[in-house]
Design an enzyme around this catalytic site. Structure first.
Site, PDB file in Angstrom:
ATOM      1  CG  MET A   1      50.183  46.580  50.046  1.00  0.00           C
ATOM      2  SD  MET A   1      50.452  46.945  51.849  1.00  0.00           S
ATOM      3  CE  MET A   1      51.058  48.666  51.588  1.00  0.00           C
ATOM      4  N   PRO A   2      49.023  45.001  46.484  1.00  0.00           N
ATOM      5  CG  PRO A   2      48.898  45.834  44.320  1.00  0.00           C
ATOM      6  CD  PRO A   2      49.809  45.386  45.492  1.00  0.00           C
ATOM      7  CG  PHE A   3      43.461  40.707  47.916  1.00  0.00           C
ATOM      8  CD1 PHE A   3      44.415  39.590  47.924  1.00  0.00           C
ATOM      9  CD2 PHE A   3      42.130  40.874  47.696  1.00  0.00           C
ATOM     10  CE1 PHE A   3      43.544  38.404  47.952  1.00  0.00           C
ATOM     11  CE2 PHE A   3      41.462  39.507  47.567  1.00  0.00           C
ATOM     12  CZ  PHE A   3      42.170  38.375  47.557  1.00  0.00           C
ATOM     13  CG  ASP A  38      52.755  42.871  46.471  1.00  0.00           C
ATOM     14  OD1 ASP A  38      51.974  42.289  47.131  1.00  0.00           O
ATOM     15  OD2 ASP A  38      52.826  43.968  46.955  1.00  0.00           O
ATOM     16  CB  THR A  73      42.367  46.137  48.440  1.00  0.00           C
ATOM     17  OG1 THR A  73      40.907  46.131  48.240  1.00  0.00           O
ATOM     18  CG2 THR A  73      42.489  47.239  49.772  1.00  0.00           C
TER      19      THR A  73
END
Length: 130
Positions: A1-3, A38, A73
Protein backbone atom coordinates in the site's frame (compact mmCIF):
# COMPACT_ATOMS: atom_id res chain seq x y z
CA UNK A 1 0.00 0.00 0.00
CA UNK A 2 2.77 2.49 -0.70
CA UNK A 3 1.92 5.95 -1.92
CA UNK A 4 4.74 7.63 -3.83
CA UNK A 5 5.13 11.33 -4.50
CA UNK A 6 7.53 11.89 -7.38
CA UNK A 7 8.97 15.39 -7.69
CA UNK A 8 11.10 16.66 -10.55
CA UNK A 9 11.67 19.70 -12.71
CA UNK A 10 9.02 20.50 -15.33
CA UNK A 11 9.57 19.63 -18.95
CA UNK A 12 9.79 15.86 -19.26
CA UNK A 13 7.81 14.07 -21.97
CA UNK A 14 4.83 11.81 -21.23
CA UNK A 15 6.97 8.84 -22.34
CA UNK A 16 9.72 9.78 -19.88
CA UNK A 17 7.19 10.12 -17.04
CA UNK A 18 5.62 6.77 -17.93
CA UNK A 19 9.01 5.01 -17.88
CA UNK A 20 9.82 6.72 -14.58
CA UNK A 21 6.52 5.68 -13.01
CA UNK A 22 6.57 2.14 -14.45
CA UNK A 23 10.13 1.36 -13.41
CA UNK A 24 9.76 2.82 -9.93
CA UNK A 25 6.68 0.64 -9.43
CA UNK A 26 8.56 -2.36 -10.87
CA UNK A 27 11.24 -1.88 -8.20
CA UNK A 28 8.53 -1.77 -5.50
CA UNK A 29 7.09 -5.05 -6.80
CA UNK A 30 10.45 -6.81 -7.25
CA UNK A 31 12.34 -5.64 -4.17
CA UNK A 32 9.75 -4.33 -1.71
CA UNK A 33 7.08 -7.07 -1.74
CA UNK A 34 4.35 -4.83 -3.17
CA UNK A 35 1.51 -6.44 -5.16
CA UNK A 36 1.50 -5.42 -8.85
CA UNK A 37 -1.96 -3.84 -8.56
CA UNK A 38 -1.01 -1.77 -5.49
CA UNK A 39 0.03 1.31 -7.45
CA UNK A 40 -0.55 4.81 -6.10
CA UNK A 41 1.67 7.67 -7.29
CA UNK A 42 1.52 11.39 -7.90
CA UNK A 43 3.98 13.20 -10.14
CA UNK A 44 4.79 16.81 -9.35
CA UNK A 45 6.66 18.84 -11.96
CA UNK A 46 8.03 22.09 -10.62
CA UNK A 47 9.70 25.18 -11.99
CA UNK A 48 13.45 25.48 -11.27
CA UNK A 49 12.87 28.02 -8.49
CA UNK A 50 10.35 25.65 -6.84
CA UNK A 51 12.63 22.61 -6.44
CA UNK A 52 15.58 23.43 -4.23
CA UNK A 53 18.25 20.76 -3.70
CA UNK A 54 21.93 20.69 -2.86
CA UNK A 55 23.98 19.51 -5.83
CA UNK A 56 26.60 17.67 -3.74
CA UNK A 57 25.14 16.63 -0.36
CA UNK A 58 25.82 12.86 0.05
CA UNK A 59 26.25 12.54 -3.73
CA UNK A 60 29.10 10.73 -5.44
CA UNK A 61 28.94 13.18 -8.37
CA UNK A 62 27.12 16.51 -8.53
CA UNK A 63 23.38 16.27 -9.09
CA UNK A 64 22.04 17.58 -12.38
CA UNK A 65 18.78 19.26 -13.34
CA UNK A 66 17.43 15.71 -13.83
CA UNK A 67 17.30 15.27 -10.03
CA UNK A 68 14.19 13.38 -8.88
CA UNK A 69 12.85 13.05 -5.34
CA UNK A 70 10.73 10.02 -4.42
CA UNK A 71 8.81 10.28 -1.15
CA UNK A 72 7.28 6.89 -0.32
CA UNK A 73 4.76 6.36 2.47
CA UNK A 74 4.37 2.69 3.39
CA UNK A 75 2.17 0.77 5.80
CA UNK A 76 4.17 -2.41 6.39
CA UNK A 77 7.65 -1.82 7.84
CA UNK A 78 10.60 -3.24 5.87
CA UNK A 79 14.02 -4.30 7.09
CA UNK A 80 17.14 -2.30 6.42
CA UNK A 81 18.35 -4.96 3.97
CA UNK A 82 15.06 -4.86 2.02
CA UNK A 83 15.28 -1.06 1.80
CA UNK A 84 18.91 -1.19 0.62
CA UNK A 85 18.00 -3.75 -2.05
CA UNK A 86 15.08 -1.56 -3.11
CA UNK A 87 17.26 1.56 -3.41
CA UNK A 88 19.73 -0.34 -5.62
CA UNK A 89 16.96 -1.78 -7.79
CA UNK A 90 15.40 1.65 -8.32
CA UNK A 91 18.77 3.02 -9.45
CA UNK A 92 19.30 0.10 -11.83
CA UNK A 93 15.86 0.26 -13.41
CA UNK A 94 15.78 4.04 -13.77
CA UNK A 95 19.28 4.08 -15.28
CA UNK A 96 17.97 1.63 -17.87
CA UNK A 97 14.82 3.62 -18.61
CA UNK A 98 14.31 6.57 -18.77
CA UNK A 99 18.09 7.00 -18.32
CA UNK A 100 18.46 8.65 -14.92
CA UNK A 101 21.91 8.84 -13.32
CA UNK A 102 21.99 7.23 -9.84
CA UNK A 103 23.27 10.46 -8.25
CA UNK A 104 20.09 12.21 -9.43
CA UNK A 105 17.81 9.86 -7.44
CA UNK A 106 16.79 10.62 -3.86
CA UNK A 107 14.34 8.40 -1.94
CA UNK A 108 12.77 8.77 1.48
CA UNK A 109 10.53 6.18 3.11
CA UNK A 110 8.03 6.95 5.86
CA UNK A 111 6.06 4.25 7.65
CA UNK A 112 2.44 4.94 8.58
CA UNK A 113 0.32 2.72 10.84
CA UNK A 114 -2.69 0.74 9.61
CA UNK A 115 -5.15 3.25 11.04
CA UNK A 116 -3.44 6.06 9.10
CA UNK A 117 -4.93 4.88 5.78
CA UNK A 118 -8.39 5.35 4.28
CA UNK A 119 -8.60 4.06 0.70
CA UNK A 120 -12.22 5.13 0.12
CA UNK A 121 -15.70 5.48 1.57
CA UNK A 122 -14.52 7.30 4.70
CA UNK A 123 -13.43 4.11 6.44
CA UNK A 124 -10.10 2.71 7.60
CA UNK A 125 -10.08 -0.47 5.50
CA UNK A 126 -6.88 -1.80 7.05
CA UNK A 127 -8.49 -2.04 10.50
CA UNK A 128 -12.24 -2.18 9.72
CA UNK A 129 -12.29 -5.13 7.30
CA UNK A 130 -13.76 -8.33 8.62
Amino acid sequence: MPFTRITLLRGKSPEYLKALSDNFHRALVEAFDVPPTDRFQSIHQLEPHELIFDRTYFAGKPRSDNYIFFDVTIGKPRSTEVKKTFYRRVAELLADSPGIRPEDIMITITTATREDWSFSDGIAQMIEQA
